[in-house]
Design a protein around this motif. Structure first.
Motif, PDB file in Angstrom:
ATOM      1  N   GLY A 326       0.920  -1.309  -0.056  1.00 18.41           N
ATOM      2  CA  GLY A 326      -0.037   0.013  -0.073  1.00 18.41           C
ATOM      3  C   GLY A 326       0.901   1.276  -0.056  1.00 18.41           C
ATOM      4  O   GLY A 326       0.380   2.337  -0.130  1.00 18.41           O
ATOM      5  N   ARG A 332      -4.190   0.828  -1.842  1.00 15.79           N
ATOM      6  CA  ARG A 332      -4.169   1.443  -0.550  1.00 15.79           C
ATOM      7  C   ARG A 332      -5.446   1.508   0.107  1.00 15.79           C
ATOM      8  O   ARG A 332      -6.372   1.912  -0.467  1.00 15.79           O
ATOM      9  CB  ARG A 332      -3.403   2.475  -0.487  1.00 15.79           C
ATOM     10  N   VAL A 336      -7.349   4.673   6.628  1.00 21.64           N
ATOM     11  CA  VAL A 336      -6.495   4.205   7.867  1.00 21.64           C
ATOM     12  C   VAL A 336      -5.879   5.151   8.888  1.00 21.64           C
ATOM     13  O   VAL A 336      -5.644   6.354   8.473  1.00 21.64           O
ATOM     14  CB  VAL A 336      -5.393   3.248   7.171  1.00 21.64           C
ATOM     15  N   MET A 342      -2.594   0.313   7.855  1.00 19.06           N
ATOM     16  CA  MET A 342      -2.525   0.540   6.392  1.00 19.06           C
ATOM     17  C   MET A 342      -1.907  -0.805   5.698  1.00 19.06           C
ATOM     18  O   MET A 342      -2.408  -1.138   4.645  1.00 19.06           O
ATOM     19  CB  MET A 342      -1.844   1.678   6.018  1.00 19.06           C
ATOM     20  N   TYR A 343      -0.876  -1.388   6.395  1.00 18.56           N
ATOM     21  CA  TYR A 343      -0.223  -2.609   5.670  1.00 18.56           C
ATOM     22  C   TYR A 343      -1.260  -3.723   5.772  1.00 18.56           C
ATOM     23  O   TYR A 343      -1.537  -4.684   4.817  1.00 18.56           O
ATOM     24  CB  TYR A 343       1.066  -3.209   6.613  1.00 18.56           C
ATOM     25  N   SER A 346      -4.572  -3.022   3.450  1.00 20.45           N
ATOM     26  CA  SER A 346      -4.204  -2.967   2.109  1.00 20.45           C
ATOM     27  C   SER A 346      -4.054  -4.493   1.683  1.00 20.45           C
ATOM     28  O   SER A 346      -4.792  -4.734   0.639  1.00 20.45           O
ATOM     29  CB  SER A 346      -2.936  -2.239   1.908  1.00 20.45           C
TER      30      SER A 346
END
Length: 477
Positions: A326, A332, A336, A342-343, A346
């Motif tokens: 992302g 992405r 978040v 996010m990791y 995504s």
């Protein structure tokens, strides 16, 4: 003249002789795609502007009386795991749904340099992980021979497009059988070259020590022409071999009389469908009548190939797919609150179920405390598989086997049983693990009119011999 049923030589010669134009040839294929692909689902993206620009260039050459290159004006498709400059490349995944690469895959660039007209990008299992083309994030591909059945995978779109006359030839990739098994299911020719014969530069990585690029075609000669075009050393891929590329087309004319062909009992045991076994045995008899000597060989470590493959391939995939986080060019997740979220989101939203399954398997196999028990042991067994083939090839020139234990199965039949799906590759993964070349050529049909494939395996960098045997069989059949 039906412009969509031509081979490479026929397509090139009608453009060279100006009996039709490269533009008309491309337009005929786009009309065919428009008519057929709504049902089949072989294409993910069409590159019409790029195709017609190349077609016009070829037409100018023909008008000036210049000799056309080997693929001059020939409409082709590219599996969507090979990057194409300015044309969306998804690897069949939501995580790359909007990725537009800034460069061309070496194999694609070599095809276009030889005059090929790239119609578009072919549907495939997500990140080339699958044996049925049901793992695409966009839509499954259906087998043109029977729309209720799978085309095979992961190059299902590439095989289906050739079978349905939507492209003259296509480029696919093979990590555990992904060119040969769909070729078998769709009734076309599929060639996996030796590891290192064709550059992997620009191929979106699944398992870097197993990935190969190769052609799917209507005839063995067409496969030979494409291999001659894309093979050879590439400074952008350190694993590409610095070896001379033979003229594979000229090699086809050599006789097969006197060649020794190995038959391994390990490929004719439990799980092999009766109709498939009978068709392959009939094909072996035909090769015998053509003057080949049939020799029994043993590949004793074959039963360990599937577990070995699903440790090595998943371990390499878990490493290769770590880059889709992302941050740079992949999907992405919106809204978040932290980097960790996010990791996590995504990847969770971007990857499909089969890709997640393989990442988890591979990460586990590589984790501290388990590396020696799983990944290291798998690499040792892989060495034993290589030695099996090396020993067999001291006695024979090539080995003949079924490509797949069954003909094409129904859509949805194995999608809830990953192990049954993995076993669909039982006869193809061995060649990927050993790095040797293999070709699947049609050798009959079941009573339901479903195609059956004959697989021919050869020594490292001896594609010429397997092409020769496949061509001799094809001509006799």
């Amino acid at each position: 003249m039906d412009l969509t049923s031509l081979t490479i030589d026929a397509a090139r010669s009608v453009v060279q002789q100006r009996r039709t134009s490269a533009r008309a040839l491309a337009e005929a294929h786009y009309a065919r795609i428009q008519k057929e692909d709504g049902q089949v689902g072989a294409f993910l993206t069409l590159s019409k502007e790029r195709a017609l620009k190349q077609a016009d260039r070829i037409d100018r050459m023909a008008a000036e009386g210049k000799p056309l290159p080997a693929l001059g004006g020939v409409p082709v498709g590219i599996k969507d795991v090979m990057v194409t400059r300015g044309v969306r490349t998804t690897a069949g995944s939501k995580i790359l749904a909007n990725y537009i690469p800034p460069y061309d895959c070496t194999a694609v660039a070599r095809m276009e340099a030889a005059g090929a007209v790239v119609l578009g990008k072919m549907n495939c299992d997500e990140f080339a992980m699958g044996s049925s083309n049901e793992n695409s994030a966009f839509h499954p591909v259906r087998n043109p021979r029977d729309l209720t059945r799978v085309p095979g995978g992961s190059s299902g779109g590439a095989a289906a497009a050739v079978a349905a006359d939507m492209a003259v030839v296509t480029l696919g990739s093979d990590t555990g059988g992904s060119i040969r098994q769909p070729a078998s299911f769709c009734g076309v020719v599929g060639l996996m070259p030796t590891y290192g014969r064709v550059s992997r530069n620009g191929l979106i990585a699944f398992a870097s020590s197993l990935d190969h690029i190769g052609p799917l075609a209507k005839t063995v000669k067409d496969a030979a022409i494409v291999l001659r075009t894309i093979a050879g050393r590439d400074p952008m891929d350190s694993t590409s071999a610095d070896l001379p590329v033979p003229d594979y087309v000229a090699e086809l004319a050599k006789p097969v009389r006197g060649l020794k062909l190995g038959v391994a009992k390990e490929y004719f045991g439990e799980g092999l469908d009766n109709a498939v076994g009978q068709a392959v045995e009939a094909a072996i008899d035909k090769l015998k009548r053509l003057g080949c000597e049939i020799v029994a060989v043993s590949l004793p470590h074959t039963p360990y190939a599937i577990p070995t493959y699903y440790l090595v391939a998943t371990a390499e995939a878990s490493s290769n797919l770590a880059r889709y986080d992302g941050v740079r060019y992949s999907y992405r997740a919106p809204g978040v609150k932290s980097l960790a979220e996010m990791y996590r989101r995504s990847r969770d939203e971007g990857f499909g179920a089969e890709v997640k399954r393989r990442i988890m398997l591979g990460t586990y196999a590589l984790s501290a405390g388990y590396y020696d028990a799983y990944y290291l042991k798998a690499q040792r067994v892989r060495t034993l598989l290589v030695r099996d083939f090396e020993e067999a090839f001291t006695k024979v020139d090539a080995i003949v086997t079924p490509t797949s234990p069954t003909a094409a199965f129904r859509l949805g039949e194995k999608s809830n049983d990953p192990l049954a799906m993995y076993l669909a590759d039982v006869y193809t993964v061995t060649a990927d693990l050993a790095g040797i070349p293999g070709i699947s050529v049609p050798c009959g049909e079941t009573k339901e009119k479903l195609p059956i494939g004959l697989q021919i395996l050869g020594r490292h960098f001896d594609e010429a011999t397997i092409l020769r045997v496949a061509h001799a069989y094809e001509q006799a059949a």
